[in-house]
Write a protein that holds these residues in place. Sequence first.
Motif, mmCIF file in Angstrom:
data_model
loop_
_atom_site.group_PDB
_atom_site.id
_atom_site.type_symbol
_atom_site.label_atom_id
_atom_site.label_comp_id
_atom_site.label_asym_id
_atom_site.label_seq_id
_atom_site.Cartn_x
_atom_site.Cartn_y
_atom_site.Cartn_z
ATOM 1 N N ALA A 202 0.833 -1.206 0.000
ATOM 2 C CA ALA A 202 0.000 0.000 0.000
ATOM 3 C C ALA A 202 0.865 1.254 0.000
ATOM 4 C CB ALA A 202 -0.916 -0.005 1.217
ATOM 5 N N VAL A 203 1.912 1.244 0.829
ATOM 6 C CA VAL A 203 2.795 2.404 0.889
ATOM 7 C C VAL A 203 3.545 2.582 -0.422
ATOM 8 C CG1 VAL A 203 4.855 3.348 2.005
ATOM 9 C CG2 VAL A 203 3.052 2.293 3.388
ATOM 10 N N ILE A 204 3.998 1.473 -1.003
ATOM 11 C CA ILE A 204 4.702 1.534 -2.289
ATOM 12 C C ILE A 204 3.788 2.118 -3.362
ATOM 13 C CG2 ILE A 204 5.710 0.151 -4.142
ATOM 14 C CD1 ILE A 204 6.691 -1.774 -1.926
ATOM 15 N N GLY A 205 2.553 1.636 -3.396
ATOM 16 C CA GLY A 205 1.625 2.137 -4.403
ATOM 17 C C GLY A 205 1.314 3.602 -4.224
ATOM 18 N N LEU A 206 1.161 4.024 -2.979
ATOM 19 C CA LEU A 206 0.821 5.418 -2.681
ATOM 20 C C LEU A 206 1.945 6.364 -3.064
ATOM 21 C CD1 LEU A 206 -0.865 7.642 -1.277
ATOM 22 C CD2 LEU A 206 0.248 6.971 0.855
ATOM 23 N N THR A 207 3.161 6.004 -2.687
ATOM 24 C CA THR A 207 4.261 6.945 -2.856
ATOM 25 C C THR A 207 4.978 6.803 -4.195
ATOM 26 O OG1 THR A 207 5.748 5.405 -1.731
ATOM 27 C CG2 THR A 207 4.666 7.083 -0.389
ATOM 28 N N LEU A 208 5.223 5.568 -4.628
ATOM 29 C CA LEU A 208 6.051 5.363 -5.812
ATOM 30 C C LEU A 208 5.255 5.300 -7.111
ATOM 31 C CD1 LEU A 208 8.597 2.759 -4.408
ATOM 32 C CD2 LEU A 208 8.866 5.223 -4.655
ATOM 33 N N VAL A 209 4.177 4.534 -7.113
ATOM 34 C CA VAL A 209 3.436 4.366 -8.360
ATOM 35 C C VAL A 209 2.699 5.645 -8.744
ATOM 36 C CG1 VAL A 209 1.622 3.071 -9.530
ATOM 37 C CG2 VAL A 209 3.206 1.896 -7.989
ATOM 38 N N ALA A 210 2.040 6.284 -7.764
ATOM 39 C CA ALA A 210 1.291 7.505 -8.061
ATOM 40 C C ALA A 210 2.217 8.613 -8.561
ATOM 41 C CB ALA A 210 0.534 7.968 -6.818
ATOM 42 N N VAL A 211 3.320 8.813 -7.865
ATOM 43 C CA VAL A 211 4.263 9.845 -8.292
ATOM 44 C C VAL A 211 5.039 9.381 -9.523
ATOM 45 C CG1 VAL A 211 6.297 11.187 -7.615
ATOM 46 C CG2 VAL A 211 4.471 10.786 -5.965
ATOM 47 N N GLY A 212 5.301 8.065 -9.612
ATOM 48 C CA GLY A 212 6.095 7.547 -10.717
ATOM 49 C C GLY A 212 5.504 7.835 -12.081
ATOM 50 N N THR A 213 4.174 7.719 -12.215
ATOM 51 C CA THR A 213 3.573 7.991 -13.517
ATOM 52 C C THR A 213 3.558 9.478 -13.841
ATOM 53 O OG1 THR A 213 1.379 7.973 -12.491
ATOM 54 C CG2 THR A 213 2.113 5.930 -13.522
ATOM 55 N N SER A 214 3.867 10.323 -12.851
ATOM 56 C CA SER A 214 3.952 11.764 -13.080
ATOM 57 C C SER A 214 5.391 12.233 -13.299
ATOM 58 C CB SER A 214 3.343 12.533 -11.896
ATOM 59 O OG SER A 214 1.957 12.319 -11.815
ATOM 60 N N LEU A 215 6.353 11.320 -13.256
ATOM 61 C CA LEU A 215 7.751 11.714 -13.421
ATOM 62 C C LEU A 215 8.043 12.359 -14.779
ATOM 63 C CD1 LEU A 215 9.691 8.820 -11.635
ATOM 64 C CD2 LEU A 215 9.502 11.210 -10.920
ATOM 65 N N PRO A 216 7.428 11.906 -15.887
ATOM 66 C CA PRO A 216 7.676 12.610 -17.152
ATOM 67 C C PRO A 216 7.268 14.076 -17.092
ATOM 68 C CG PRO A 216 6.767 10.453 -17.603
ATOM 69 C CD PRO A 216 6.681 10.651 -16.119
ATOM 70 N N GLU A 217 6.104 14.369 -16.484
ATOM 71 C CA GLU A 217 5.700 15.760 -16.318
ATOM 72 C C GLU A 217 6.686 16.521 -15.444
ATOM 73 O OE1 GLU A 217 1.719 13.623 -17.013
ATOM 74 O OE2 GLU A 217 3.626 13.189 -16.059
ATOM 75 N N LEU A 218 7.171 15.851 -14.381
ATOM 76 C CA LEU A 218 8.125 16.496 -13.483
ATOM 77 C C LEU A 218 9.419 16.835 -14.221
ATOM 78 C CD1 LEU A 218 9.085 17.429 -10.718
ATOM 79 C CD2 LEU A 218 9.742 15.065 -10.200
ATOM 80 N N ALA A 219 9.984 15.848 -14.924
ATOM 81 C CA ALA A 219 11.238 16.080 -15.643
ATOM 82 C C ALA A 219 11.084 17.178 -16.687
ATOM 83 C CB ALA A 219 11.703 14.779 -16.311
ATOM 84 N N THR A 220 9.992 17.122 -17.449
ATOM 85 C CA THR A 220 9.772 18.110 -18.501
ATOM 86 C C THR A 220 9.563 19.502 -17.926
ATOM 87 O OG1 THR A 220 8.753 16.397 -19.866
ATOM 88 C CG2 THR A 220 8.357 18.674 -20.518
ATOM 89 N N SER A 221 8.769 19.611 -16.862
ATOM 90 C CA SER A 221 8.478 20.919 -16.279
ATOM 91 C C SER A 221 9.710 21.522 -15.613
ATOM 92 C CB SER A 221 7.330 20.804 -15.273
ATOM 93 O OG SER A 221 6.121 20.469 -15.917
ATOM 94 N N VAL A 222 10.510 20.687 -14.951
ATOM 95 C CA VAL A 222 11.731 21.191 -14.309
ATOM 96 C C VAL A 222 12.709 21.709 -15.357
ATOM 97 C CG1 VAL A 222 13.808 20.479 -13.065
ATOM 98 C CG2 VAL A 222 11.551 19.859 -12.180
ATOM 99 N N VAL A 223 12.915 20.934 -16.424
ATOM 100 C CA VAL A 223 13.827 21.376 -17.489
ATOM 101 C C VAL A 223 13.303 22.656 -18.127
ATOM 102 C CG1 VAL A 223 14.766 20.809 -19.760
ATOM 103 C CG2 VAL A 223 14.745 19.079 -17.958
ATOM 104 N N ALA A 224 11.996 22.705 -18.381
ATOM 105 C CA ALA A 224 11.405 23.901 -18.985
ATOM 106 C C ALA A 224 11.561 25.114 -18.075
ATOM 107 C CB ALA A 224 9.932 23.657 -19.296
ATOM 108 N N ALA A 225 11.371 24.922 -16.765
ATOM 109 C CA ALA A 225 11.516 26.033 -15.824
ATOM 110 C C ALA A 225 12.951 26.540 -15.797
ATOM 111 C CB ALA A 225 11.083 25.594 -14.424
#
Length: 313
Positions: A202-225
Amino acid sequence: METWALIAGGLVLLLGGGEILVRGAVAAAVRLGVSTLMIGLTLVGFGTSMPELVASLRAALEGAPGIALGNVVGSNIANVLLILGIAAMLSPMVVERKSFLRDGAVLIAVSLLLTVLILADAFSALTGTGLLALVLAYTWMVWKTESGAGAALSGEVPEQPGLGLVAGLSLTAAGIAGVVLGAGLLVDGATEIARAAGLSEAVIGLTLVAVGTSLPELATSVVAAVRRQGAVAFGNVVGSNIFNVLGILGVTALVAPLPVPAEIARLDIWVMLAAALALTLFAVTGWRLSRREGAALLAAYAVYLALQFLPAV
């Protein structure tokens, strides 16, 4: 050692893919005569949502449609509170008034629509068809209002990158592939470490999977910023959140019915709606996202995670 290699490889692909994606997206915007905001909303925003699409479809096909719904809601929360929070703290971004009055209104409308659908437990094939029709209508509307106006609408005039349209689109596609693959490697490696450390599924799914699928947005937005392409970073998150609801849930609802888990209706959907409203409030007050507002978004995400862990403590 193999696990750490996965994580290192994932980080390299995320950062490298994000850099290539932003360069290609800006080049494509210049050659197409549209604003960087439009490219961020559509090509970049939709492209970086591919992990959510794959995860949601896989969950629906494997008989766990509730995970598909939770993935979209959780990703939309992380996109606003975590990703825009980090991007704004790295580099405050200007919000173009005319475009946000359109896209912010769509984001709020889509968030309200998802809230109603969740409360009514109304995810059927018919609902999926309607959601897909709406995402096509939104894409057409953005194209019609932005094409020809170019960078004047976005408030940012990108430098001529010296790349042709085909090269720009090819770089964008390669960047999307890089961040999606990098996100997968990073999540796989982090999950192995978490399991070895004795963390629950449950903890793995909450923290890693939920955020993990958003990592492309994170990487792209950080580089763009960092590259001062705030319209790409901002449009990436807004476009991704709109596509998550209309496109991903639309496709997933066509594949399998989506029963609504009680916990999503009780907490998560309201957090998602509040995040969208907070983003709108921050955007229209001064028409920029400041470092202070970015810090507030990050603090709200920390509170949300604490509320998720609370029942298990």
